[in-house]
Write a protein that holds these residues in place. Structure first.
Motif, PDB file in Angstrom:
ATOM      1  N   ARG A 173      29.747  40.223  43.707  1.00  0.00           N
ATOM      2  CA  ARG A 173      28.436  40.354  43.185  1.00  0.00           C
ATOM      3  C   ARG A 173      27.895  41.575  42.044  1.00  0.00           C
ATOM      4  NH1 ARG A 173      25.373  41.244  48.719  1.00  0.00           N
ATOM      5  NH2 ARG A 173      27.287  43.444  48.847  1.00  0.00           N
ATOM      6  N   SER A 174      28.585  41.763  41.182  1.00  0.00           N
ATOM      7  CA  SER A 174      28.397  42.479  39.821  1.00  0.00           C
ATOM      8  C   SER A 174      27.530  41.755  39.304  1.00  0.00           C
ATOM      9  CB  SER A 174      30.164  42.401  39.497  1.00  0.00           C
ATOM     10  OG  SER A 174      30.517  42.268  38.288  1.00  0.00           O
ATOM     11  N   SER A 206      31.469  42.297  49.998  1.00  0.00           N
ATOM     12  CA  SER A 206      32.310  43.197  50.866  1.00  0.00           C
ATOM     13  C   SER A 206      31.852  42.960  52.135  1.00  0.00           C
ATOM     14  CB  SER A 206      32.368  44.239  50.087  1.00  0.00           C
ATOM     15  OG  SER A 206      31.130  44.875  50.638  1.00  0.00           O
ATOM     16  N   THR A 281      36.387  36.626  27.198  1.00  0.00           N
ATOM     17  CA  THR A 281      35.860  37.529  26.772  1.00  0.00           C
ATOM     18  C   THR A 281      35.081  37.906  25.921  1.00  0.00           C
ATOM     19  OG1 THR A 281      36.036  38.090  29.066  1.00  0.00           O
ATOM     20  CG2 THR A 281      34.548  39.701  27.900  1.00  0.00           C
TER      21      THR A 281
END
Ligand SMILES: NC(=O)c1ccc[n+]([C@@H]2O[C@H](COP(=O)([O-])OP(=O)(O)OC[C@H]3O[C@@H](n4cnc5c(N)ncnc54)[C@H](OP(=O)(O)O)[C@@H]3O)[C@@H](O)[C@H]2O)c1
Length: 303
Positions: A173-174, A206, A281
């Motif tokens: 979930r960055s 996590s 990217t």
């Protein structure tokens, strides 16, 4: 039958070709070539490679670039001043600050990532990290899309992998990958990429209970964790699509977050590492730099 490999390199080349053609047209219409400024603080070897690759990719697409190298001893004020001068410089269309920022020398205030990224003018924020651009994405009317999740959306779309009605599990979930990825795939319409939306999304991390079971419920599993090969074959539903964002150095090898040899026996399609998400990217960074130039020239209105 082993999974189909999703060739990120090839799709990235396709996108880079499209951007290069658009840049040519933009310049032919009388504009200066779009220009990207990269700010690199310190001497981190991986960051130096990333920045060099970005400069090369810009040159190939006809995009101008400049590199502002600053020493690891740079103070927060000095860095903010440099960003402000790039914000003011009308010849610069896109600004990226290469992360991570180095630790401050003893006795000096730390360079705070959030403060630094917030200082980039949102109209030049080609990484899409500013609160304005994150907010616009959240509202389903994005200006710039963050490069890694946008590359993944493009890859799914161009590989004819439908997301509508599918269950997508994003692990991680960055701010730069997991969260925007989940948000883009959950959008109601095609605002974040053609026809790539309307998924039912689970965002795991996590503290997720029974991660293996959650992963096994995915039609499309996207791993952005930063832990070598933590997603094992038995965590993947037979026939699922697996997108591996992880780039982990193990000895002299680069490995993903997915145990590739196991996963490719179970999945229908999978991205390799390297050669999967990574090249996309950079392609989307070029796309965003051209978009920034067009927005600043008043050539298109978004958001
Ligand atoms: N291909 C590319 O262009 C590209 C671009 C960006 C990043 N990457 C790579 O992608 C990976 C992730 O990067 P990032 O910046 O998104 O990572 P990050 O900021 O370090 O975040 C990692 C996420 O993984 C979660 N996590 C950690 N251990 C876990 C576990 N055992 N089970 C489930 N979740 C766990 C963390 O959960 P908590 O939030 O609960 O701590 C966190 O949300 C890295 O390998 C990075 O190098 C690749």
């Amino acid at each position: 039958m082993p999974a189909t490999r999703l060739d990120g390199k090839q799709i990235a080349l396709e996108i880079r070709g499209e951007v290069a053609r658009d840049v040519q047209q933009y310049v032919a219409a009388g504009h200066a070539p779009p220009k990207l400024a990269a700010v690199l603080v310190g001497e981190d070897p991986a960051s130096q490679v990333y920045v060099r690759n970005k400069e090369r990719a810009c040159a190939k697409a006809g995009i101008a670039s400049r590199l502002d190298r600053m020493p690891a001893t740079t103070t927060p004020d000095e860095l903010l001043e440099r960003i402000d001068s790039l914000n003011q410089d009308e010849s610069v269309n896109g600004i990226l600050v290469q992360l991570p920022l180095p630790a401050a020398p003893a006795g000096q205030p730390a360079l705070d990532e959030r403060t630094v990224l917030d200082a980039v003018d949102p109209i030049k924020d080609v990484d899409a990290f500013s609160p304005i651009n994150v907010g616009l994405l959240m509202q389903g009317r994005p200006r710039f899309l963050p490069c890694t999740p946008h590359g993944i959306v493009q890859m799914l779309h161009r590989s004819k992998i439908e997301t509508a009605g599918k269950h997508v599990v994003v692990v991680g979930r960055s701010e730069i990958v997991g969260k925007p990825m989940a948000m883009m795939l959950a959008q109601k319409d095609g605002s974040c990429g053609p026809e790539t939306a309307n998924a039912t999304v689970t965002l795991a991390h996590s503290r997720t209970g029974n991660l293996a079971e959650v992963c096994r419920s995915a039609d499309i599993l996207i791993a952005a964790v930063g832990r070598p090969e933590m997603i094992r074959g038995d965590m993947i539903r037979p026939g699922a699509v697996v997108v591996d964002v992880g780039i982990n150095r193990v000895g002299d090898r680069l490995v993903g977050d997915v145990a590739f040899a196991e996963a490719e026996q179970v999945a229908a399609a999978i991205t390799p590492v390297p050669g999967g998400v990574g090249p996309l990217t950079i392609a989307m960074l070029l796309h965003n730099t051209l978009l920034a130039a067009k927005l600043q020239a008043g050539d298109c209105s978004i958001g």
